[in-house]
Write an enzyme that holds these catalytic residues in place. Structure first.
Site, PDB file in Angstrom:
ATOM      1  CD  GLN A  66      -2.695   1.399   2.423  1.00  0.00           C
ATOM      2  OE1 GLN A  66      -2.101   1.813   3.419  1.00  0.00           O
ATOM      3  NE2 GLN A  66      -3.992   1.150   2.399  1.00  0.00           N
ATOM      4  CE1 TYR A 122      -2.608   9.454   7.281  1.00  0.00           C
ATOM      5  CE2 TYR A 122      -3.576   7.420   6.470  1.00  0.00           C
ATOM      6  CZ  TYR A 122      -3.032   8.164   7.505  1.00  0.00           C
ATOM      7  OH  TYR A 122      -2.913   7.620   8.762  1.00  0.00           O
ATOM      8  NE  ARG A 176      -8.079   1.268   3.941  1.00  0.00           N
ATOM      9  CZ  ARG A 176      -8.832   0.367   4.585  1.00  0.00           C
ATOM     10  NH1 ARG A 176      -9.227  -0.720   3.936  1.00  0.00           N
ATOM     11  NH2 ARG A 176      -9.182   0.536   5.847  1.00  0.00           N
ATOM     12  N   GLY A 184      -9.150  -6.711   9.495  1.00  0.00           N
ATOM     13  CA  GLY A 184      -8.053  -6.018  10.156  1.00  0.00           C
ATOM     14  C   GLY A 184      -7.546  -6.722  11.396  1.00  0.00           C
TER      15      GLY A 184
END
Length: 354
Positions: A98, A179, A226, A310
Site C-alpha cells: 500500500q 491522507y 482504497r 483487520g
C-alpha cells in the site's frame, strides 16, 4: 451461492478465497524506512489470508508522517520488501504494497529532514499526532504548487515500479483515512483554485492521475485503490454532497481498468451500491467493527466480491483455519499495535502452538 471460501481472480492474482488482510500500520520499520527484521515473519505468518495488503508505505520522503513507517523508493527499501514478498510467496500468499503519502498528516519531528508537510491547501487538520516527545498538534502544511503536484504523481509511479521490483504482486493506492489523496477529494481540505480544486472533476483529478500513472507504470491489473467516503479521519469532513466525487472516481477507475477498489465502508449503502454498479473490477469491502459472525456476509449478499479483515488477522496468524474450524480467537493486545518489537507482532500463537 458465492461465499467467502470461493476462489477468485483479482487482476493478475489467483486467490484461494475471498478474504484479505487489511492494511494496518505497525510502526516497526528502521529509521531509514526499511522494513524491520521481523516484517517478513509477520507477513509470512498470515499468508493463509491469501491477499495481504501491507501497512501504509511512503512513496517518498515527503510522504512520511509517522515514526518508523516503511518506504518503497530506495534500494534498501526494495531489498527489505523483497524479503517480505519472498516469505509470503513461500507460503502461497500474495502481497500488495500500500502506497501511503500522508500529505498534511505529518509532524516535522517524525520526518527524515524535519520538513514542513505538503498538502493540497495550507489547512491544518486540527488534530494531534504521536511523536517521540508525545502527542503534538499537527502544524499547518504548505500548499503544493501546481507543478509540484505532477512530481507527487510521479513519486507514486516510481514507488509502484520499485514495489514490483521488490516482487510485490500489486500495489494499493491509499486514497482514504485523511491522507493526501483524500485531502484532494474533500472540500474542507482542498480550497485550490487551479485545475485540482473546485469541481468534482478537479478535486478527483489527483486521484485519477495517480491511478493512471501507476497503471501505466506497472499495469492496471496490478493496481488497486482504497477509499473511505464519509469517514471523518484526519480532520476530513465529507457530507452526502461529496458522494458524487466517488461515483465519478468509480467511473474513472473503470475506464483505467484497475484491478480493485477497496472500500472502508462507513455505512452509506446507496453509495456502495452505486460504486459497485459503475465498477466491474473486484470490490473489496472493509466494515469497521465487523464481528466473526459477520465475516462473509457482504460476499453472500452480493454487496462485495471480497472482504478485508483487520485486527482479527493481526491477532490470529491462522485466522482462516480458526474461522473454518470455529476455534476460539486470540485476545488482541491493543497496547502493542505500534512499535513494540516482537511482542504483539509475531508472538500471537497459532492453534498448533496453543
Amino acid at each position: 451461492m458465492t461465499d467467502k471460501w470461493t476462489p477468485i481472480t483479482v487482476g493478475r492474482m489467483s486467490l484461494p478465497h475471498r478474504l484479505a488482510m487489511a492494511p494496518m500500520t505497525r510502526s516497526r520499520a528502521h529509521v531509514d524506512g526499511t522494513p524491520g527484521a521481523l516484517a517478513a515473519q509477520y507477513y509470512q505468518q498470515r499468508a493463509s489470508m491469501g491477499l495481504l495488503i501491507t501497512e501504509g508505505t511512503q512513496p517518498s520522503d515527503d510522504g512520511q508522517g509517522y515514526l518508523t513507517t516503511p518506504g518503497i523508493y530506495t534500494d534498501a527499501h526494495v531489498k527489505g520488501w523483497r524479503e517480505v514478498a519472498d516469505a509470503v510467496h513461500a507460503e502461497g500468499g500474495k502481497l500488495a504494497i500500500q502506497l501511503m503519502h500522508v500529505g498534511r498528516m505529518s509532524h516535522p519531528s517524525n520526518t527524515p529532514r524535519g520538513r514542513q508537510s505538503v498538502a493540497p491547501s495550507a489547512i491544518a487538520p486540527g488534530v494531534e499526532m504521536f511523536t517521540a516527545t508525545g502527542m503534538l498538534d499537527i502544524p499547518e502544511p504548505r500548499a503544493l504548487e501546481t507543478e509540484e503536484v505532477a512530481q507527487t504523481v510521479a513519486d507514486f509511479a516510481f514507488a509502484a515500479r520499485r514495489a514490483i521490483e521488490a516482487d510485490a504482486d500489486a500495489v494499493e493506492i491509499h486514497g482514504a483515512n485523511g491522507y493526501i489523496v483524500h485531502q484532494f477529494l474533500a472540500p474542507n481540505a482542498n480550497t485550490r483554485t487551479d485545475e485540482y480544486g473546485g469541481s468534482v472533476e478537479n478535486r478527483a483529478r489527483f486521484a485519477v492521475e495517480v491511478a493512471q500513472a501507476i497503471a501505466d507504470a506497472i499495469g492496471a491489473d496490478r493496481t488497486g485503490i482504497r477509499l473511505s467516503p464519509g469517514i471523518p479521519m484526519g480532520g476530513i469532513k465529507e457530507g452526502g454532497d461529496n458522494d458524487e466525487v466517488y461515483r465519478y472516481l468509480a467511473e474513472q477507475f473503470e475506464r483505467i481498468g484497475l484491478a480493485y477498489i477497496h472500500m472502508l465502508h462507513g455505512g452509506n449503502e446507496q453509495l456502495l451500491a452505486d460504486i459497485r454498479e459503475r465498477f466491474s473490477g473486484t470490490l473489496i469491502v472493509n466494515r469497521p467493527g465487523r464481528t466473526r459472525e459477520q465475516v462473509g456476509s457482504d460476499i453472500e449478499a452480493g454487496t462485495a466480491d471480497m472482504e478485508s479483515i483487520g485486527v482479527m488477522s493481526l491477532s490470529n496468524p491462522d485466522l482462516v483455519e480458526r474461522l473454518k474450524s470455529g476455534a476460539k480467537l486470540n485476545a488482541i493486545q491493543y497496547d502493542k499495535f505500534y512499535g513494540a518489537g516482537a511482542a504483539g507482532y509475531v508472538d500471537y500463537p497459532t492453534l498448533a502452538e496453543a
